[in-house]
Design a protein around this motif. Sequence first.
Motif, PDB file in Angstrom:
ATOM      1  N   ASP A 152      59.306  37.889  30.445  1.00  0.00           N
ATOM      2  CA  ASP A 152      59.753  39.406  29.878  1.00  0.00           C
ATOM      3  C   ASP A 152      59.085  40.032  29.585  1.00  0.00           C
ATOM      4  O   ASP A 152      57.735  39.883  29.620  1.00  0.00           O
ATOM      5  CB  ASP A 152      60.134  38.057  28.415  1.00  0.00           C
ATOM      6  CG  ASP A 152      60.439  39.194  27.505  1.00  0.00           C
ATOM      7  OD1 ASP A 152      59.682  39.824  26.810  1.00  0.00           O
ATOM      8  OD2 ASP A 152      61.895  38.912  27.089  1.00  0.00           O
ATOM      9  N   PRO A 153      58.695  41.458  29.697  1.00  0.00           N
ATOM     10  CA  PRO A 153      58.703  42.391  30.118  1.00  0.00           C
ATOM     11  C   PRO A 153      57.184  42.442  28.519  1.00  0.00           C
ATOM     12  O   PRO A 153      56.176  42.499  28.873  1.00  0.00           O
ATOM     13  CB  PRO A 153      59.254  43.214  29.860  1.00  0.00           C
ATOM     14  CG  PRO A 153      60.472  42.629  30.453  1.00  0.00           C
ATOM     15  CD  PRO A 153      60.380  41.248  29.856  1.00  0.00           C
ATOM     16  N   ALA A 154      57.655  41.919  27.551  1.00  0.00           N
ATOM     17  CA  ALA A 154      56.943  42.160  25.729  1.00  0.00           C
ATOM     18  C   ALA A 154      55.775  40.895  26.590  1.00  0.00           C
ATOM     19  O   ALA A 154      54.645  40.808  26.028  1.00  0.00           O
ATOM     20  CB  ALA A 154      56.893  41.850  24.906  1.00  0.00           C
ATOM     21  N   ILE A 155      56.232  39.730  26.711  1.00  0.00           N
ATOM     22  CA  ILE A 155      55.326  38.322  27.248  1.00  0.00           C
ATOM     23  C   ILE A 155      54.376  39.197  28.236  1.00  0.00           C
ATOM     24  O   ILE A 155      52.926  38.702  28.212  1.00  0.00           O
ATOM     25  CB  ILE A 155      55.955  37.516  27.689  1.00  0.00           C
ATOM     26  CG1 ILE A 155      56.467  36.741  26.227  1.00  0.00           C
ATOM     27  CG2 ILE A 155      54.690  35.929  27.947  1.00  0.00           C
ATOM     28  CD1 ILE A 155      57.201  35.266  26.385  1.00  0.00           C
ATOM     29  N   LYS A 156      54.741  39.397  29.360  1.00  0.00           N
ATOM     30  CA  LYS A 156      53.482  40.153  30.486  1.00  0.00           C
ATOM     31  C   LYS A 156      52.725  40.468  30.150  1.00  0.00           C
ATOM     32  O   LYS A 156      51.350  41.088  30.783  1.00  0.00           O
ATOM     33  CB  LYS A 156      54.669  40.781  31.825  1.00  0.00           C
ATOM     34  CG  LYS A 156      53.851  41.062  33.012  1.00  0.00           C
ATOM     35  CD  LYS A 156      54.833  41.476  33.985  1.00  0.00           C
ATOM     36  CE  LYS A 156      54.325  41.000  35.033  1.00  0.00           C
ATOM     37  NZ  LYS A 156      55.647  42.164  36.886  1.00  0.00           N
ATOM     38  N   GLN A 157      53.316  41.918  28.675  1.00  0.00           N
ATOM     39  CA  GLN A 157      52.094  43.166  28.705  1.00  0.00           C
ATOM     40  C   GLN A 157      51.118  42.478  27.562  1.00  0.00           C
ATOM     41  O   GLN A 157      50.308  42.545  27.798  1.00  0.00           O
ATOM     42  CB  GLN A 157      53.185  43.789  28.032  1.00  0.00           C
ATOM     43  CG  GLN A 157      51.982  44.602  27.178  1.00  0.00           C
ATOM     44  CD  GLN A 157      52.927  46.658  26.824  1.00  0.00           C
ATOM     45  OE1 GLN A 157      53.975  45.783  26.024  1.00  0.00           O
ATOM     46  NE2 GLN A 157      52.374  47.741  26.920  1.00  0.00           N
ATOM     47  N   TYR A 158      51.379  41.354  27.087  1.00  0.00           N
ATOM     48  CA  TYR A 158      50.854  40.918  26.021  1.00  0.00           C
ATOM     49  C   TYR A 158      49.550  40.033  27.350  1.00  0.00           C
ATOM     50  O   TYR A 158      48.461  39.884  26.797  1.00  0.00           O
ATOM     51  CB  TYR A 158      51.626  39.397  25.304  1.00  0.00           C
ATOM     52  CG  TYR A 158      50.682  38.960  23.927  1.00  0.00           C
ATOM     53  CD1 TYR A 158      49.997  39.500  23.139  1.00  0.00           C
ATOM     54  CD2 TYR A 158      50.600  37.553  24.862  1.00  0.00           C
ATOM     55  CE1 TYR A 158      48.476  38.305  22.505  1.00  0.00           C
ATOM     56  CE2 TYR A 158      49.358  36.555  24.163  1.00  0.00           C
ATOM     57  CZ  TYR A 158      48.619  37.074  22.472  1.00  0.00           C
ATOM     58  OH  TYR A 158      47.905  36.155  22.003  1.00  0.00           O
TER      59      TYR A 158
END
Length: 80
Positions: free
Chosen positions: A64-70
């Motif tokens: 998920d892009p949010a997890i990747k960014q985190y």
Amino acid sequence: MSNSVTVPDEIFELSGKLAKKLKVSRSKIFAMGVKKLAEEEKIDKEEIIAKINEVCEKVDTSLDPAIKQYQSRIFKKEKW
């Protein structure tokens, strides 16, 4: 090498019948059984891996892009 193994009576009797039928020792019968089981286990693992790969080809398995960014923010703080 000689070892002893405890098996149920019915399995011991069956191994004797198979040994006579195949004209091999009872020890050979047990060795053949273990080898066959090992081969079947390997096939099962390969089948499972193939099924997982098949699903991964059809389903988006990316993060998920949010997890990747985190993760990116967290790992930047870590010293390797």
